[in-house]
Design a protein around this motif. Structure first.
Motif, PDB file in Angstrom:
ATOM      1  N   ILE A 192       1.519  -1.708  -3.240  1.00 49.83           N
ATOM      2  CA  ILE A 192       0.808  -3.353  -3.225  1.00 49.83           C
ATOM      3  C   ILE A 192       1.177  -4.186  -1.941  1.00 49.83           C
ATOM      4  O   ILE A 192       3.056  -3.841  -2.356  1.00 49.83           O
ATOM      5  CB  ILE A 192       0.147  -2.855  -4.524  1.00 49.83           C
ATOM      6  CG1 ILE A 192      -0.548  -4.614  -4.270  1.00 49.83           C
ATOM      7  CG2 ILE A 192       1.547  -3.008  -4.943  1.00 49.83           C
ATOM      8  CD1 ILE A 192      -1.265  -5.052  -5.655  1.00 49.83           C
ATOM      9  N   ASN A 193       1.891  -4.868  -1.512  1.00 52.81           N
ATOM     10  CA  ASN A 193       2.069  -5.689  -0.579  1.00 52.81           C
ATOM     11  C   ASN A 193       1.848  -7.028  -1.597  1.00 52.81           C
ATOM     12  O   ASN A 193       1.594  -7.507  -1.942  1.00 52.81           O
ATOM     13  CB  ASN A 193       1.341  -6.241   0.718  1.00 52.81           C
ATOM     14  CG  ASN A 193       2.240  -6.790   1.306  1.00 52.81           C
ATOM     15  OD1 ASN A 193       2.716  -7.977   1.052  1.00 52.81           O
ATOM     16  ND2 ASN A 193       1.797  -7.113   2.490  1.00 52.81           N
ATOM     17  N   GLN A 194       3.398  -7.361  -1.435  1.00 56.77           N
ATOM     18  CA  GLN A 194       4.004  -8.183  -2.982  1.00 56.77           C
ATOM     19  C   GLN A 194       2.828  -9.541  -2.543  1.00 56.77           C
ATOM     20  O   GLN A 194       2.901 -10.446  -3.181  1.00 56.77           O
ATOM     21  CB  GLN A 194       4.873  -8.238  -3.041  1.00 56.77           C
ATOM     22  CG  GLN A 194       5.623  -8.926  -4.635  1.00 56.77           C
ATOM     23  CD  GLN A 194       7.627  -9.552  -4.393  1.00 56.77           C
ATOM     24  OE1 GLN A 194       8.046  -9.412  -2.432  1.00 56.77           O
ATOM     25  NE2 GLN A 194       7.613  -9.788  -5.243  1.00 56.77           N
ATOM     26  N   ARG A 195       2.789 -10.091  -1.353  1.00 55.21           N
ATOM     27  CA  ARG A 195       2.664 -10.646  -0.285  1.00 55.21           C
ATOM     28  C   ARG A 195       0.746 -11.110  -0.556  1.00 55.21           C
ATOM     29  O   ARG A 195       0.890 -12.083  -1.350  1.00 55.21           O
ATOM     30  CB  ARG A 195       2.908 -11.209   1.037  1.00 55.21           C
ATOM     31  CG  ARG A 195       2.763 -13.251   1.507  1.00 55.21           C
ATOM     32  CD  ARG A 195       3.581 -13.045   2.841  1.00 55.21           C
ATOM     33  NE  ARG A 195       3.244 -12.119   3.749  1.00 55.21           N
ATOM     34  CZ  ARG A 195       1.856 -11.660   4.977  1.00 55.21           C
ATOM     35  NH1 ARG A 195       0.794 -13.250   3.986  1.00 55.21           N
ATOM     36  NH2 ARG A 195       1.554 -11.127   5.086  1.00 55.21           N
ATOM     37  N   THR A 196       0.538 -10.022  -0.587  1.00 52.33           N
ATOM     38  CA  THR A 196      -0.958 -10.468   0.160  1.00 52.33           C
ATOM     39  C   THR A 196      -2.060  -9.188  -0.985  1.00 52.33           C
ATOM     40  O   THR A 196      -3.287  -9.486  -1.463  1.00 52.33           O
ATOM     41  CB  THR A 196      -1.336  -9.671   1.512  1.00 52.33           C
ATOM     42  OG1 THR A 196      -0.693  -8.719   1.783  1.00 52.33           O
ATOM     43  CG2 THR A 196      -0.672 -10.644   2.304  1.00 52.33           C
ATOM     44  N   GLY A 197      -0.795  -8.906  -1.600  1.00 48.03           N
ATOM     45  CA  GLY A 197      -1.638  -7.563  -2.432  1.00 48.03           C
ATOM     46  C   GLY A 197      -2.376  -6.634  -1.367  1.00 48.03           C
ATOM     47  O   GLY A 197      -3.750  -5.571  -2.733  1.00 48.03           O
ATOM     48  N   LEU A 198      -2.442  -6.597  -0.807  1.00 42.99           N
ATOM     49  CA  LEU A 198      -3.009  -5.123   0.085  1.00 42.99           C
ATOM     50  C   LEU A 198      -2.895  -3.821  -0.254  1.00 42.99           C
ATOM     51  O   LEU A 198      -0.975  -4.087  -0.261  1.00 42.99           O
ATOM     52  CB  LEU A 198      -2.801  -5.219   1.404  1.00 42.99           C
ATOM     53  CG  LEU A 198      -3.356  -4.510   2.996  1.00 42.99           C
ATOM     54  CD1 LEU A 198      -4.807  -5.294   2.934  1.00 42.99           C
ATOM     55  CD2 LEU A 198      -2.126  -4.808   4.126  1.00 42.99           C
ATOM     56  N   ARG A 199      -3.327  -2.559  -0.323  1.00 41.79           N
ATOM     57  CA  ARG A 199      -3.170  -1.707  -1.164  1.00 41.79           C
ATOM     58  C   ARG A 199      -2.551  -1.151   0.233  1.00 41.79           C
ATOM     59  O   ARG A 199      -3.412  -0.722   1.115  1.00 41.79           O
ATOM     60  CB  ARG A 199      -4.110  -0.564  -2.044  1.00 41.79           C
ATOM     61  CG  ARG A 199      -3.952  -1.889  -3.149  1.00 41.79           C
ATOM     62  CD  ARG A 199      -4.862  -0.807  -4.399  1.00 41.79           C
ATOM     63  NE  ARG A 199      -5.535  -1.899  -5.526  1.00 41.79           N
ATOM     64  CZ  ARG A 199      -4.708  -1.715  -6.493  1.00 41.79           C
ATOM     65  NH1 ARG A 199      -3.412  -1.118  -6.666  1.00 41.79           N
ATOM     66  NH2 ARG A 199      -4.283  -2.962  -7.338  1.00 41.79           N
ATOM     67  N   GLY A 200      -1.704   0.729   0.087  1.00 43.25           N
ATOM     68  CA  GLY A 200      -1.656   1.515   0.933  1.00 43.25           C
ATOM     69  C   GLY A 200      -0.941   2.411   0.388  1.00 43.25           C
ATOM     70  O   GLY A 200      -0.202   2.792  -0.639  1.00 43.25           O
ATOM     71  N   VAL A 201      -0.635   3.452   1.780  1.00 41.95           N
ATOM     72  CA  VAL A 201       0.697   4.972   0.790  1.00 41.95           C
ATOM     73  C   VAL A 201       1.475   4.713   1.623  1.00 41.95           C
ATOM     74  O   VAL A 201       1.570   4.936   2.873  1.00 41.95           O
ATOM     75  CB  VAL A 201      -0.450   5.838   0.581  1.00 41.95           C
ATOM     76  CG1 VAL A 201       0.442   7.211   0.307  1.00 41.95           C
ATOM     77  CG2 VAL A 201      -1.784   5.676  -0.537  1.00 41.95           C
ATOM     78  N   VAL A 202       2.756   4.568   1.365  1.00 42.84           N
ATOM     79  CA  VAL A 202       3.746   4.689   1.627  1.00 42.84           C
ATOM     80  C   VAL A 202       4.280   6.696   2.069  1.00 42.84           C
ATOM     81  O   VAL A 202       4.623   6.745   0.653  1.00 42.84           O
ATOM     82  CB  VAL A 202       5.209   3.919   0.769  1.00 42.84           C
ATOM     83  CG1 VAL A 202       6.382   4.797   1.505  1.00 42.84           C
ATOM     84  CG2 VAL A 202       5.055   2.445   1.229  1.00 42.84           C
ATOM     85  N   GLN A 203       4.521   6.810   3.175  1.00 42.11           N
ATOM     86  CA  GLN A 203       4.877   8.276   3.244  1.00 42.11           C
ATOM     87  C   GLN A 203       6.663   8.064   4.005  1.00 42.11           C
ATOM     88  O   GLN A 203       6.821   7.571   4.624  1.00 42.11           O
ATOM     89  CB  GLN A 203       3.780   9.140   4.150  1.00 42.11           C
ATOM     90  CG  GLN A 203       4.138  10.205   4.556  1.00 42.11           C
ATOM     91  CD  GLN A 203       3.813  11.590   5.112  1.00 42.11           C
ATOM     92  OE1 GLN A 203       2.717  10.838   5.550  1.00 42.11           O
ATOM     93  NE2 GLN A 203       3.165  12.584   5.012  1.00 42.11           N
ATOM     94  N   GLY A 204       7.072   9.338   3.121  1.00 39.21           N
ATOM     95  CA  GLY A 204       8.987   8.944   3.930  1.00 39.21           C
ATOM     96  C   GLY A 204       8.533  10.129   4.888  1.00 39.21           C
ATOM     97  O   GLY A 204       7.716  10.007   5.922  1.00 39.21           O
ATOM     98  N   ASN A 205       9.706   9.030   6.327  1.00 40.72           N
ATOM     99  CA  ASN A 205      10.244   9.548   6.864  1.00 40.72           C
ATOM    100  C   ASN A 205      11.108   9.723   8.049  1.00 40.72           C
ATOM    101  O   ASN A 205      11.844   9.688   8.756  1.00 40.72           O
ATOM    102  CB  ASN A 205       9.202   8.939   7.867  1.00 40.72           C
ATOM    103  CG  ASN A 205       8.569   8.579   9.509  1.00 40.72           C
ATOM    104  OD1 ASN A 205       8.624  10.279  10.209  1.00 40.72           O
ATOM    105  ND2 ASN A 205       8.797   8.117  10.149  1.00 40.72           N
ATOM    106  N   ILE A 206      12.136  10.131   7.042  1.00 38.66           N
ATOM    107  CA  ILE A 206      13.490  10.816   6.748  1.00 38.66           C
ATOM    108  C   ILE A 206      14.271   9.832   7.572  1.00 38.66           C
ATOM    109  O   ILE A 206      14.976   9.213   6.037  1.00 38.66           O
ATOM    110  CB  ILE A 206      13.424  12.073   8.253  1.00 38.66           C
ATOM    111  CG1 ILE A 206      12.990  12.701   8.361  1.00 38.66           C
ATOM    112  CG2 ILE A 206      15.254  12.592   7.861  1.00 38.66           C
ATOM    113  CD1 ILE A 206      12.550  14.198   6.925  1.00 38.66           C
ATOM    114  N   LYS A 207      13.983   8.638   8.416  1.00 39.11           N
ATOM    115  CA  LYS A 207      15.237   7.944   8.356  1.00 39.11           C
ATOM    116  C   LYS A 207      14.323   6.908   7.589  1.00 39.11           C
ATOM    117  O   LYS A 207      15.396   5.549   7.274  1.00 39.11           O
ATOM    118  CB  LYS A 207      15.335   7.406   9.968  1.00 39.11           C
ATOM    119  CG  LYS A 207      16.012   9.119  10.348  1.00 39.11           C
ATOM    120  CD  LYS A 207      16.450   8.594  11.911  1.00 39.11           C
ATOM    121  CE  LYS A 207      17.664   9.898  12.286  1.00 39.11           C
ATOM    122  NZ  LYS A 207      17.540   9.970  13.284  1.00 39.11           N
ATOM    123  N   ASN A 208      12.846   6.631   8.089  1.00 37.31           N
ATOM    124  CA  ASN A 208      12.846   5.113   7.541  1.00 37.31           C
ATOM    125  C   ASN A 208      11.373   5.853   6.147  1.00 37.31           C
ATOM    126  O   ASN A 208      10.858   6.751   6.379  1.00 37.31           O
ATOM    127  CB  ASN A 208      12.606   4.270   8.369  1.00 37.31           C
ATOM    128  CG  ASN A 208      11.222   4.609   9.822  1.00 37.31           C
ATOM    129  OD1 ASN A 208      10.455   5.780   9.318  1.00 37.31           O
ATOM    130  ND2 ASN A 208      11.641   4.149  10.131  1.00 37.31           N
TER     131      ASN A 208
END
Lengths: 272, 161
Positions: free
Chosen positions: A184-200
């Motif tokens: 969840i975005n701390q500033r806006t509350g927008l939800r999403g999914v984070v996926q690993g991308n090796i370096k980031n």
């Protein structure tokens, strides 16, 4: 029945070994069916990891012992001061936690998940290369560590316990491409999914025109019950818009010190 | 130093030590410069005792390396097995060669092993560029003589008194 010469036997053995290895590779890479086998192999190799961790630890201790006494005293004083400050903040945290619980009860909202059972563990090795993004810690099933437990450092989320043996465990890092974390975005509350991308990390499923900007902090949302909510995961690094896609391409940098931390905390699954 | 332990025990111990080295170096920044020690030790035993240590042992050690380095299961098992096959077929010819040529052979084979690893790494993550890591190949060429000498000394049978 078969009377093969030595060369034929070697060729047959090589063919069998190669076919088995290729089959294992296909099963692992394309079907993800080798998790159980990986756990067994991990149990076999964990004593090697432990010996290596001990050697590494002893050499580090020796190095520290060789450093001058003055520097050690200075570090100790700094740690004591930090400890006092954190204890004071903890008093305030406990008060806020109680207040939050009462407010949620008044609003008839289910209580927020606060993991309070932590276990300290030391990172004993890091596996690099084209394989998984993993690290080993010196606590295992004997210390009530279970597969699926979340792992954090002092900055944020590091990953999740993947396999455990009796005395140590393997942690899959958030940068591994197989890791998906609801955020969840701390500033806006927008939800999403984070996926690993090796370096980031890559933030997925963010529609075009969403309120998101560089520097936004992403926290675990607690959805899916795999990670407790509220732990910092990443900061938005850069955003790209594509005309032919309905989603933005958002890259983020992990907040936790994935490759610098020596100690981590394991949050026991389901701990309240 | 003459060995009081049977050859098989030394094979096991040396492979264990090599795996500890591999794990240790994997945690350090020197990882990309250093060779895969279990591969080197395995190839020594395949070359010196091909009737005892061969494809099956190489396959198992490869699987353990897959686990230690968190690689897809089967990758090192395949490369170790194929390397052991070529070494077994070469073992009779190899023994008569001078040390410099032996080192060249091993260096060349290690280069192929490293090339396969680098190509696999590139193929599995095409967003990365293909980087061939030649440092360990050079080190294998330089240090193979020392590795061979140490392992030969360890495994030499005790004299009959």
């Amino acid at each position: 029945m078969f009377n093969y010469g030595i060369h034929e036997r070697i060729r047959i053995k090589t063919a069998l070994a190669s076919v088995s290895a290729v089959l294992l590779l296909i099963l692992d890479l394309h079907f993800g069916m080798m998790n159980q086998a990986r756990t067994y192999l991990y149990s076999i190799t964990s004593p090697i990891q432990m010996v290596s961790a001990q050697i590494s630890l002893q050499s580090k201790n020796l190095h520290q012992w060789l450093l001058n006494q003055e520097a050690q005293e200075e570090t100790q004083a700094q740690l004591e001061s930090e400890n006092r400050m954190l204890k004071a903040q903890l008093l305030q945290f406990n008060h806020l936690k109680r207040e939050n619980k009462e407010l949620r009860a008044l609003l008839s909202v289910s209580p927020s998940q606060f993991a309070t059972r932590y276990r300290l563990a030391q990172i004993i090795s890091i596996a690099q290369g084209s394989g998984q993004q993993v690290t080993q810690i010196n606590k295992g099933s004997q210390h009530s560590i279970h597969a699926g437990d979340a792992v954090v450092d002092t900055q944020g989320l590091i990953g999740q316990i993947q396999h455990t043996s009796l005395l140590n465990s393997q942690v899959i890092l958030i940068t591994d491409p197989n890791q998906m974390i609801p955020v969840i975005n701390q500033r806006t509350g927008l939800r999403g999914v984070v996926q690993g991308n090796i370096k980031n990390l890559k933030l997925r499923f963010i529609p075009q025109g969403s309120d998101i900007k560089t520097g936004d902090v992403l926290l675990t949302s607690g959805l899916g019950q795999h990670f407790p909510e509220g732990y910092p995961v990443a900061t938005v690094d850069h955003i790209t818009q594509h005309n032919n896609s309905e989603f933005l391409t958002v890259y983020a940098q992990p907040i936790a010190q994935l490759h610098q931390s020596s100690y981590v905390l394991i949050l026991e699954q389901g701990a309240q | 130093m003459n060995s009081v332990l049977p050859n098989r025990a030394w094979t096991f111990i040396s492979l264990l030590i090599a795996m500890v080295f591999l794990t240790l170096q994997n945690n350090s920044s020197a990882a990309q410069f250093l060779p895969n020690w279990p591969w080197l030790v395995m190839m020594f035993w395949v070359l010196t005792t091909p009737h005892k240590v061969n494809i099956g042992s190489a396959f198992i050690v490869g699987l353990l390396c897959d686990s230690l380095l968190a690689q897809p299961i089967g990758l090192f098992a395949l490369l170790f097995s194929l390397s052991a096959y070529f070494m077994t077929t070469l073992s009779a010819h190899y023994k008569g060669l001078p040390i410099i040529q032996q080192s060249l052979y091993i260096g060349l084979f290690y280069g192929l092993f490293q090339l396969c690893l680098d190509v696999f790494s590139y193929a599995s993550k095409p967003e990365n560029s293909l980087e061939l890591n030649l440092w360990p190949v050079g080190l294998v060429f330089v240090f193979w003589g020392a590795v061979q000498y140490s392992l030969e000394r360890l495994s030499r049978p005790a004299p009959i008194e």
